[in-house]
Design an enzyme around this catalytic site. Structure first.
Site, PDB file in Angstrom:
ATOM      1  N   TYR A 139      -3.477  -0.076  10.068  1.00 17.21           N
ATOM      2  CA  TYR A 139      -2.875  -0.447   8.972  1.00 17.21           C
ATOM      3  C   TYR A 139      -1.909  -0.293   7.788  1.00 17.21           C
ATOM      4  O   TYR A 139      -1.563  -0.819   7.302  1.00 17.21           O
ATOM      5  CB  TYR A 139      -4.397   0.026   7.101  1.00 17.21           C
ATOM      6  CG  TYR A 139      -4.453  -0.754   5.783  1.00 17.21           C
ATOM      7  CD1 TYR A 139      -5.310  -1.740   5.465  1.00 17.21           C
ATOM      8  CD2 TYR A 139      -3.533   0.402   4.851  1.00 17.21           C
ATOM      9  CE1 TYR A 139      -5.126  -1.883   4.423  1.00 17.21           C
ATOM     10  CE2 TYR A 139      -3.854   0.216   3.425  1.00 17.21           C
ATOM     11  CZ  TYR A 139      -4.606  -1.984   3.655  1.00 17.21           C
ATOM     12  OH  TYR A 139      -4.168  -1.783   2.438  1.00 17.21           O
ATOM     13  N   SER A 174       0.550  -0.776   0.210  1.00 16.55           N
ATOM     14  CA  SER A 174       0.300  -0.149  -0.123  1.00 16.55           C
ATOM     15  C   SER A 174       0.956   1.072  -0.114  1.00 16.55           C
ATOM     16  O   SER A 174       2.052   0.879   0.555  1.00 16.55           O
ATOM     17  CB  SER A 174      -0.667  -0.390   0.934  1.00 16.55           C
ATOM     18  OG  SER A 174      -1.919   1.210   1.265  1.00 16.55           O
TER      19      SER A 174
END
Length: 257
Positions: A162, A149
């Site tokens: 996250y 990510s």
């Protein structure tokens, strides 16, 4: 020309496991691997979306099946590995795309949120790597592709647990590459740009923020699912035999600005 391309990119005779394969980036990559010739097994938590995804891949002419599993549960992750080995044998290609993104402000992030995020986004790729990486190395060929990510390298949008999990996943990518690359197993990560998937649904409901994210890219648009298929086939194929330990940003230049 056709034989040259086939030698580089064909996945005929290869077996792939794609986690998070029922939707989003996982399904897009699974479709690309299938169309390149791999037999694909999808896994995710819910059986109905998995069955629908497999029907789609078979309609495209691919060989596909599914196993439902909750990768936020370590025992279930091991059971997935056991079932795959029993029914299909060890995969040649492992794509770790399953993930959860819980987005409260950090001071509201609970220990349960933290544990669930790390178990799904980091522990599962570790466990599956431990189960399949040595088997790939024994055969002298394998590919592991971890979906990272932008939040692995920058904090925005309540990155919280996250972002931590994805930063750790890129580190795991390097560790797995160090362990097995000398025996033919290439391990890399793909860091997508801002793309409309179930994980980002809440953000895409805000058109102002969505447009702002597009303007931050060099390409002038947000990512689309098709943007990841070519790089996935490349990383899964013979063409990437000297590419390992890398995080490849497929983001329209977002990370370069």
């Amino acid at each position: 020309m056709d034989a040259f391309i086939d030698d580089l990119f064909s996945l005929k005779g290869r077996q792939a496991l794609v986690t998070g394969g029922s939707s989003g980036i996982g399904l897009a990559i699974a479709s690309a691997l299938s169309r390149a010739g791999a037999a694909v097994v999808l896994t995710a938590r819910r059986a109905d979306p998995l069955a629908e995804a497999v029907r789609t891949l078979r309609a495209e002419g691919g060989t596909a099946d599914w196993i439902d599993a909750d990768l936020g549960d370590r025992d279930a992750t091991h059971q997935l590995a056991d079932t795959l080995l029993e029914q299909y044998g060890a995969p040649d290609i492992l794509v770790n795309s399953a993930g959860v993104n819980i987005r409260p402000p950090l001071e509201e992030l609970t220990e349960s949120d933290w544990d669930r995020t790390l178990r799904t986004n980091l522990d599962a790729p570790f466990v599956l790597g431990q189960r399949f990486g040595p088997r790939m190395a024994e055969k002298g060929w394998g590919r592991i592709i971890n979906i990272a990510s932008q939040q692995a390298v920058r904090a925005f949008g309540n990155s919280g647990a996250y972002g931590v999990s994805k930063a750790a996943l890129t580190a795991l990518t390097r560790s797995q590459a160090e362990a097995w690359s000398a025996r033919g197993v290439c391990v890399n990560a793909i860091a997508p740009g801002f793309v409309h998937t179930p994980l980002n649904e809440a953000v895409f409901r805000d058109p102002v923020r969505t447009e702002a994210m597009a303007r931050r890219t060099m390409a002038g648009r947000n990512s689309e699912l098709g943007d990841f298929t070519g790089v996935a086939v490349f990383l899964a194929s013979a063409a990437s035999s000297y590419v390992t330990g890398q995080t490849i940003f497929v983001d329209g230049g977002f990370s370069a600005t």
